[in-house]
Design a protein around this motif. Structure first.
Motif, PDB file in Angstrom:
ATOM      1  N   SER A  86     -12.357   5.530  -6.867  1.00 34.41           N
ATOM      2  CA  SER A  86     -13.293   6.252  -7.737  1.00 34.41           C
ATOM      3  C   SER A  86     -14.457   5.370  -8.163  1.00 34.41           C
ATOM      4  N   GLY A  87     -14.900   4.523  -7.258  1.00 34.33           N
ATOM      5  CA  GLY A  87     -16.026   3.641  -7.530  1.00 34.33           C
ATOM      6  C   GLY A  87     -15.686   2.412  -8.347  1.00 34.33           C
ATOM      7  N   LEU A  88     -14.417   2.211  -8.647  1.00 33.63           N
ATOM      8  CA  LEU A  88     -13.986   1.066  -9.446  1.00 33.63           C
ATOM      9  C   LEU A  88     -13.199   0.082  -8.597  1.00 33.63           C
ATOM     10  N   GLU A  89     -13.314  -1.194  -8.946  1.00 34.70           N
ATOM     11  CA  GLU A  89     -12.523  -2.224  -8.292  1.00 34.70           C
ATOM     12  C   GLU A  89     -11.070  -2.023  -8.709  1.00 34.70           C
ATOM     13  N   ALA A  90     -10.179  -1.954  -7.739  1.00 32.54           N
ATOM     14  CA  ALA A  90      -8.771  -1.675  -8.012  1.00 32.54           C
ATOM     15  C   ALA A  90      -7.905  -2.675  -7.255  1.00 32.54           C
ATOM     16  N   GLN A  91      -6.591  -2.565  -7.451  1.00 28.19           N
ATOM     17  CA  GLN A  91      -5.689  -3.502  -6.792  1.00 28.19           C
ATOM     18  C   GLN A  91      -4.272  -2.937  -6.741  1.00 28.19           C
ATOM     19  N   ALA A  92      -3.659  -3.034  -5.564  1.00 28.70           N
ATOM     20  CA  ALA A  92      -2.232  -2.731  -5.424  1.00 28.70           C
ATOM     21  C   ALA A  92      -1.496  -4.054  -5.624  1.00 28.70           C
ATOM     22  N   GLN A  93      -0.451  -4.033  -6.440  1.00 25.13           N
ATOM     23  CA  GLN A  93       0.262  -5.258  -6.798  1.00 25.13           C
ATOM     24  C   GLN A  93       1.749  -5.053  -6.565  1.00 25.13           C
ATOM     25  N   CYS A  94       2.352  -5.959  -5.768  1.00 25.69           N
ATOM     26  CA  CYS A  94       3.767  -5.808  -5.441  1.00 25.69           C
ATOM     27  C   CYS A  94       4.451  -7.162  -5.357  1.00 25.69           C
ATOM     28  N   THR A  95       5.758  -7.141  -5.556  1.00 26.71           N
ATOM     29  CA  THR A  95       6.593  -8.284  -5.206  1.00 26.71           C
ATOM     30  C   THR A  95       7.528  -7.800  -4.105  1.00 26.71           C
ATOM     31  N   ILE A  96       7.592  -8.578  -3.029  1.00 25.33           N
ATOM     32  CA  ILE A  96       8.335  -8.159  -1.835  1.00 25.33           C
ATOM     33  C   ILE A  96       9.193  -9.321  -1.360  1.00 25.33           C
ATOM     34  N   GLY A  97      10.413  -9.007  -0.964  1.00 21.19           N
ATOM     35  CA  GLY A  97      11.326  -9.996  -0.404  1.00 21.19           C
ATOM     36  C   GLY A  97      12.065  -9.386   0.764  1.00 21.19           C
ATOM     37  N   GLY A  98      13.207  -9.966   1.077  1.00 19.22           N
ATOM     38  CA  GLY A  98      13.994  -9.469   2.195  1.00 19.22           C
ATOM     39  C   GLY A  98      13.444  -9.965   3.517  1.00 19.22           C
ATOM     40  N   SER A  99      13.515  -9.117   4.508  1.00 23.65           N
ATOM     41  CA  SER A  99      13.055  -9.471   5.855  1.00 23.65           C
ATOM     42  C   SER A  99      12.213  -8.318   6.397  1.00 23.65           C
ATOM     43  N   PRO A 100      11.479  -8.558   7.488  1.00 19.62           N
ATOM     44  CA  PRO A 100      10.706  -7.453   8.071  1.00 19.62           C
ATOM     45  C   PRO A 100      11.592  -6.263   8.467  1.00 19.62           C
ATOM     46  N   ALA A 101      12.826  -6.537   8.873  1.00 18.99           N
ATOM     47  CA  ALA A 101      13.734  -5.448   9.248  1.00 18.99           C
ATOM     48  C   ALA A 101      14.268  -4.699   8.029  1.00 18.99           C
ATOM     49  N   ALA A 102      14.379  -5.411   6.893  1.00 22.17           N
ATOM     50  CA  ALA A 102      14.899  -4.797   5.671  1.00 22.17           C
ATOM     51  C   ALA A 102      14.133  -5.334   4.462  1.00 22.17           C
ATOM     52  N   PRO A 103      12.872  -4.909   4.306  1.00 22.74           N
ATOM     53  CA  PRO A 103      12.087  -5.404   3.167  1.00 22.74           C
ATOM     54  C   PRO A 103      12.650  -4.894   1.844  1.00 22.74           C
ATOM     55  N   GLU A 104      12.550  -5.737   0.819  1.00 29.25           N
ATOM     56  CA  GLU A 104      13.015  -5.371  -0.515  1.00 29.25           C
ATOM     57  C   GLU A 104      11.824  -5.390  -1.459  1.00 29.25           C
ATOM     58  N   ILE A 150       0.837  -1.205   0.000  1.00 32.04           N
ATOM     59  CA  ILE A 150       0.000   0.000   0.000  1.00 32.04           C
ATOM     60  C   ILE A 150       0.871   1.254   0.000  1.00 32.04           C
ATOM     61  N   ASP A 151       1.875   1.275   0.867  1.00 36.46           N
ATOM     62  CA  ASP A 151       2.758   2.438   0.947  1.00 36.46           C
ATOM     63  C   ASP A 151       3.470   2.693  -0.385  1.00 36.46           C
ATOM     64  N   ALA A 152       3.833   1.609  -1.092  1.00 35.14           N
ATOM     65  CA  ALA A 152       4.561   1.755  -2.349  1.00 35.14           C
ATOM     66  C   ALA A 152       3.678   2.225  -3.499  1.00 35.14           C
ATOM     67  N   THR A 153       2.373   1.975  -3.415  1.00 32.67           N
ATOM     68  CA  THR A 153       1.492   2.277  -4.544  1.00 32.67           C
ATOM     69  C   THR A 153       0.485   3.388  -4.282  1.00 32.67           C
ATOM     70  N   LEU A 154       0.354   3.833  -3.056  1.00 33.65           N
ATOM     71  CA  LEU A 154      -0.687   4.790  -2.673  1.00 33.65           C
ATOM     72  C   LEU A 154      -0.709   6.038  -3.545  1.00 33.65           C
ATOM     73  N   SER A 155       0.433   6.594  -3.848  1.00 37.26           N
ATOM     74  CA  SER A 155       0.476   7.845  -4.612  1.00 37.26           C
ATOM     75  C   SER A 155      -0.002   7.676  -6.054  1.00 37.26           C
ATOM     76  N   ALA A 156      -0.068   6.455  -6.557  1.00 37.76           N
ATOM     77  CA  ALA A 156      -0.514   6.223  -7.932  1.00 37.76           C
ATOM     78  C   ALA A 156      -2.036   6.060  -8.040  1.00 37.76           C
ATOM     79  N   PHE A 157      -2.712   5.943  -6.903  1.00 38.34           N
ATOM     80  CA  PHE A 157      -4.173   5.787  -6.893  1.00 38.34           C
ATOM     81  C   PHE A 157      -4.859   7.143  -6.743  1.00 38.34           C
ATOM     82  N   PRO A 158      -6.133   7.214  -7.119  1.00 37.69           N
ATOM     83  CA  PRO A 158      -6.898   8.438  -6.833  1.00 37.69           C
ATOM     84  C   PRO A 158      -6.972   8.667  -5.320  1.00 37.69           C
ATOM     85  N   ALA A 159      -7.236   9.888  -4.919  1.00 38.86           N
ATOM     86  CA  ALA A 159      -7.229  10.251  -3.497  1.00 38.86           C
ATOM     87  C   ALA A 159      -8.282   9.506  -2.688  1.00 38.86           C
ATOM     88  N   ASP A 160      -9.369   9.053  -3.328  1.00 38.67           N
ATOM     89  CA  ASP A 160     -10.447   8.390  -2.582  1.00 38.67           C
ATOM     90  C   ASP A 160     -10.266   6.882  -2.432  1.00 38.67           C
TER      91      ASP A 160
END
Length: 168
Positions: free
Chosen positions: A121-139, A83-93
């Motif tokens: 904006s009333g549409l079904e959306a999705q944040a999509q990511c690939t994540i690795g590393g560790s909780p202390a140092a996520p990649e 969510i943090d990585a993709t939030l700025s690419a979504f509409p404000a709502d």
């Protein structure tokens, strides 16, 4: 002046919300059904009747344990990173549905494919990511904000490390 596709997607999203809300209401009466009904149907009164009542208490404990089975990450942590990585690419709502996050282990690195459903904006959306590393140092590998959920075929490609839009 929306396109017919946008209207259909919005109508589908509304139907999902309405059906989901109705199924949530239907779940409440089933939780009030008494547990002893199954023991009352046994014709022979035996001391073993007390044993099945102790077994269900062990079951909820075992179902709570696997929530952190993502290489040290909790499912909520992976969802929040995405969510943090993709939030700025979504509409404000945009409104994310973290509890419906889908996490798949990949055959390549980064190890986790994280798909967080949302409504934007009333549409079904999705944040999509690939994540690795560790909780202390996520990649963070791939991160994408989409106003359409990925088709299952593309999800399978991402699990195999294919068609990520990069050099693979």
């Amino acid at each position: 002046m929306r396109s017919p596709l946008a209207r259909r997607v919005a109508a589908s999203a509304l139907a999902v919300v309405l059906v989901g809300g109705a199924s949530g209401c239907a779940a409440l009466p089933s939780t009030s059904s008494p547990v002893p009904t199954s023991t009352a149907s046994t014709p022979d009164p035996t001391p073993s009747v007390a044993e099945p009542t102790s077994e269900p208490t062990a079951t909820p404990e075992s179902t709570q344990a696997p929530t952190d089975d993502f290489g040290g990450f909790a499912s909520d942590e992976l969802a929040q990173i995405c969510i943090d990585a993709t939030l700025s690419a979504f509409p404000a709502d945009v409104a994310f549905t973290v509890e419906n996050t889908r996490i798949e282990q990949r055959l390549v690195s980064p190890e986790w494919l994280v798909l967080v459903p949302a409504l934007a904006s009333g549409l079904e959306a999705q944040a999509q990511c690939t994540i690795g590393g560790s909780p202390a140092a996520p990649e963070l590998g791939m991160s994408s904000a989409s106003l359409e959920p990925l088709p299952e075929e593309q999800i399978e490609n991402l699990i195999r490390g294919e068609n990520e839009g990069g050099d693979r």
